[in-house]
Design an enzyme around this catalytic site. Structure first.
Site, PDB file in Angstrom:
ATOM      1  N   THR A 256       0.806  -1.223   0.000  1.00 40.12           N
ATOM      2  CA  THR A 256       0.000   0.000   0.000  1.00 40.12           C
ATOM      3  C   THR A 256       0.839   1.272   0.000  1.00 40.12           C
ATOM      4  O   THR A 256       0.699   2.123  -0.883  1.00 40.12           O
ATOM      5  CB  THR A 256      -0.944  -0.004   1.211  1.00 40.12           C
ATOM      6  N   ASP A 804      21.920   0.490  -9.541  1.00 39.73           N
ATOM      7  CA  ASP A 804      20.872   1.511  -9.512  1.00 39.73           C
ATOM      8  C   ASP A 804      20.044   1.523 -10.792  1.00 39.73           C
ATOM      9  O   ASP A 804      19.172   2.376 -10.969  1.00 39.73           O
ATOM     10  CB  ASP A 804      21.464   2.898  -9.264  1.00 39.73           C
TER      11      ASP A 804
END
Length: 925
Positions: A256, A804
């Site tokens: 969420t 990354d």
């Protein structure tokens, strides 16, 4: 109350019955007839009373004689007269007034909480007495708890404690319930009206630009609308009339807080910092959870949510709940916001936003958020396939209907841009599909596991051992422990790049990837529940997909779009609000096809470093230490074979680069273009290998079965390096080499195998990875070419040592060179493959109208423990591994520093749509 009842209504009874007013008993001047009526049972009295009056007598004389007579029947007559009067009154009330009185006491309408008496009551005491009117509950009590009108309430007497009014004066007072017009005045509700294409915003005075509302229905699985759409009329109408995608892909993990914050920042969790609902930061030495005060610490929230973007650019925002909106991010709160409180009724949230839309122009927000906990809450409690979830879906559909009716009342239903969205889907849990690590590790007292479908592991002793803990040893210990194992331990930099879940200290170095429907915990006591609904799994799984519907003047009418990621929504909202987005992970312009009038026109990035020439040299042929098979056609005259004419090079470019040469966006790399008859390469003189190689495989192309593993030819266009020699790799157990363009591919009958054996076509490669690479070129590539009527292939090395998802700078790469046999060599962290074909498989890759893509970013590992290959044939695991590590073209571009398809003629926004597409497969259902 007495004045309304029959018991105290003598005067009203007289009005109701005609006989008492017109009968003789009420006429004092007709005494004889009156007496007769009073004593009808006495014959003598009746006879005397009916005798003719002697009109000759004076009244006074007659009265005097009557007094002296003192007839004993006089009192009887008077009694009878009084009895008749009383009886007449009662009968008049019963027969004359009964309908009127009964009508008053059957309903509480207009009588709520008044102390009147009758056959039924409407005050609070009636419940205890048991004599409430039948509609007492609906008329007097429910208005305190419901936010809508119904037939009981229409025209009601105003109640001080009602949540909204259905009285006749509510429009004047401005407190009507949302559905007052449709229920009480016969007007159509929004959902009852037909679809309309809103070509231009139709806004009330004071609205210079359309506001935007972001409305989240937590846990609304995309499939819910496919399956239960017939029970959800409002959302189904929005889908039909607006812009809709069958699936919106959430970010990983599908939780969420991470997803809601990604929606409003356009960032992946590794970038915005909210990597889970629960997390630990070793640098802060603090833990975050949804129930802790730490949730309000701004240090956890990175990036720029849209309400901050709006504030910076002069717009106002109002948020009725949204993760992060009650936190002072960058020193800024939304202009109007609410501290999260899950007990606030859904209706109150919607009415508040509708009230904010009515604020004076200088106070009114331009951007709004709404958040409802359903159907997520019901999904967790009862599972996604349950009657309770269906009820929750119908409830939130009603809430969306309430919003749309409210907008219609405010004349904003053709003005406001609505984005109806969810954060993730929902999966059915099972206690039989839970994995416990104590079964494999034994002593686990020094280990902490964040349980669930995206589990992570760290030492208990933090922060001291967070970075030094032996994560790799545990990963090795947990790999391939059982046949058909439903979980895989990953050092996070080996996770599929499409998940973008590595570059954050809050992501533990050891994570677990689980199959659909499976979860993991340290032991049974550490997980909350196992048999109900859950989410958090791989964001490509079908049951994790989320809802997206766009409706309003900014969106196209009645279209269904392809799947896209929720990180694109931030840029979309900025466009609707005419804001300049902050830097983010989305691809600005990739959702232009959803908008009627896109405000942003994307452009291809420019190549920052021009190509250089790689001229032929007259260096003497060197001994590469190779042993080529005599059947291979050698390169006898290198310069003659590769000194191509302009016309020849044009043909080769058309066949090998049908969509244009990949542009190199790396600032420092020195790149030259190498042309061969069957492939072209962009060779980096800095890292001594190609950044990319491109070629096309037709459906009927043949592949040789020749072994080319120990054969190389020197490319005289490039200075020779020790890493280009077979002798460097012989008997080297650590690293070998692989070919980017496969030597097995034979596009001409005469055969030009030797071109692909050039030293400029090889890359350093672990022997374990060669198994994957060879199976792809020998088997899968032919399969894809047949299925797609040919494919164009671009492949090359990837360097992402800091994991990354972005290409490493040349300076960083120099620090990552390894020394093998006294020679520096740069070993890729991954390899990429981009396959491009035609959507219409009757067309060939060289003549495509619409493109189809499939890309992979494959981790370059020293072993194949990820696939547990022991005893398996390559066919049983290699393609599965490729599909796990598939990626968007955009992901490939970011991690390589390349840009594709720049010579295509269609609008750049359409190219971006293609680049951000990620294929899905049935096995993920």
């Amino acid at each position: 109350m007495e004045r309304d009842g029959c018991a105290g209504g003598g005067s009203r009874g007289g009005e109701g019955g005609r006989a008492p007013r017109e009968g003789p008993a009420g006429n004092g001047r007709d005494r004889g007839r009156s007496h007769a009526a009073e004593a009808p049972g006495d014959p003598q009295a009746a006879a005397s009373l009916l005798a003719p009056m002697d009109v000759g007598e004076e009244p006074l004389e007659k009265a005097a004689r009557a007094r002296t007579a003192k007839d004993p029947n006089t009192y009887k007559v008077l009694s009878l007269v009084l009895s008749v009067c009383v009886l007449t009154t009662i009968l008049g009330c019963i027969f004359g007034l009964k309908p009127s009185c009964a009508k008053e006491v059957k309903s509480c309408k207009g009588r709520c909480f008044e102390r009147t008496f009758g056959n039924c009551r409407c005050d609070a005491a009636c419940v205890e007495l048991g004599n409430c009117c039948l509609d007492y509950q609906e008329t007097c009590i429910e208005p305190e708890h419901i936010w809508t009108c119904n037939k009981f309430r229409c025209g009601e007497k105003r109640l001080t404690r009602s949540l909204c009014a259905c009285s006749d004066d509510c429009k004047d007072k401005g407190d009507c319930c949302i559905n007052y017009s449709s229920v009480c005045q016969g007007e159509k509700s929004w959902v009852e009206e037909p679809c309309e294409s809103i070509n231009e915003p139709q806004c009330p005075a004071g609205f210079e630009t359309p506001p935007t509302l972001l409305f989240s229905l937590d846990g609304f699985r995309a499939e819910y609308l496919h399956t239960w759409g017939g029970l959800l009329p409002v959302i189904s109408k929005l889908k039909k009339c607006g812009t809709y995608t069958k699936n919106m892909r959430p970010v990983y993990p599908t939780k969420t807080f991470p997803n809601h914050y990604s929606i409003v920042t356009g960032l992946y969790p590794e970038s915005h910092g909210i990597i889970d609902n629960k997390m630990y930061d070793p640098k802060m030495n603090a833990s975050f959870s949804l129930k802790s005060k730490e949730k309000f610490n701004p240090e956890w929230y990175k990036g720029e949510p849209i309400w901050v973007t709006a504030k910076y650019q002069g717009l106002k925002s109002g948020t009725f709940f949204w993760p992060g909106s009650d936190v002072e991010i960058n020193g800024i709160f939304p202009d109007i916001y609410k501290m999260y409180n899950g007990s606030v009724p859904f209706e109150e949230r919607i009415l508040a936003v509708l009230q904010w839309l009515q604020l004076p122009k200088d106070e009114r927000p331009h951007f709004y958020t709404l958040y409802l906990e359903e159907p997520d809450s019901s999904g967790h409690s009862y599972g996604p396939v349950s009657s309770e979830v269906i009820k929750a879906l119908q409830r939130v559909d009603g809430m969306v209907g309430m919003l749309m009716d409210g907008l219609k009342e405010l004349n904003l239903h053709r003005c406001l841009n609505l984005i109806l969205i969810s954060d993730h889907g929902m999966e059915q849990g099972s206690c039989k599909k839970y994995i416990y690590l104590n079964k494999y590790l034994g002593d686990v007292k020094n280990i902490k596991v964040i349980y669930g479908p995206a589990a992570r592991l760290r030492p208990s002793d933090v922060p001291d051992k967070y970075y030094s803990f032996n994560y790799e040893g545990i990963a090795r210990n947990l790999s391939c422990r059982e046949p058909n194992q439903h979980f895989k331990p990953y050092l996070k930099h080996f996770l599929p790049k499409r998940l973008h879940f590595a570059k954050s200290d809050r992501i533990e170095p050891l994570t677990f990837y689980l199959d659909p429907q499976w979860q993991l915990a340290l032991n049974p006591s550490e997980r909350k529940y196992c048999g109900s609904g859950f989410h958090g799994s791989d964001n490509v799984f079908s049951n994790m997909q989320a809802l997206f519907v766009g409706y309003g003047p900014g969106f196209k009418h009645g279209i269904e779009a392809d799947t896209f990621e929720n990180i694109e929504v931030y840029n979309l909202m900025c466009d609707l609000l005419n804001l300049t987005p902050a830097p983010n992970n989305g691809t600005h312009g990739s959702l232009n096809h959803l908008l009627k009038n896109p405000v942003y026109t994307p452009k291809h990035p420019k190549e920052v470093h021009p190509l250089v020439q790689c001229p032929f040299t007259r260096n003497p042929r060197d001994n590469l230490g190779c042993s080529c098979n005599p059947s291979i056609l050698p390169i006898e005259d290198f310069q003659t074979q590769f000194n191509l004419t302009v016309a020849e090079e044009k043909i080769i470019k058309h066949e090998t680069l049908p969509y244009g040469r990949p542009r190199v966006l790396q600032k420092e790399n020195t790149i030259c273009l190498l042309s061969q008859h069957q492939f072209m390469s962009g060779y980096s003189q800095d890292i001594l290998m190609p950044l990319w190689t491109s070629y096309t495989v037709d459906r009927n192309d043949s592949f040789s079965t020749e072994d080319f593993s120990n054969c190389l030819y020197q490319d005289f266009r490039i200075p020779l390096s020790p890493v280009h020699k077979c002798s460097f790799y012989k008997n080297n157990t650590k690293v070998s080499y692989g070919f980017l363009s496969p030597p097995q591919l034979n596009k001409n009958s005469s055969g030009i195998y030797s071109e692909a054996l050039l030293t400029t076509n090889i890359v350093p490669m672990y022997q374990s990875f060669q198994v994957i690479w060879r199976y792809f070129h020998d088997t899968l590539l032919r399969k894809y070419a047949e299925e797609r009527n040919g494919v164009n292939v671009v492949s090359g090395p990837v360097f992402d040592f800091d994991y990354d998802g972005r290409c490493d700078s040349l300076e960083n790469l120099r620090q990552k060179r390894r020394v093998i046999r006294n020679q520096e060599i740069l070993i890729p962290t991954h390899f990429f493959i981009v396959l491009t074909s035609c959507k219409d498989t009757s067309q060939t890759p060289l003549h495509c109208e619409n493109l189809d893509t499939l890309a992979f970013i494959l981790p370059h590992r020293t072993d194949n423990s990820e696939s547990c290959v022991h005893g398996k044939h390559d066919s049983s695991w290699v393609e599965e591994l490729l599909m796990l590590h598939r990626a968007r073209i955009t992901d490939v571009e970011h991690i390589t520093g390349l840009s594709f398809y720049q010579q295509r003629k269609e609008p750049v926004s359409d190219i971006l749509k293609l680049k951000t597409h990620l294929p899905t497969f049935s096995q993920e259902d």
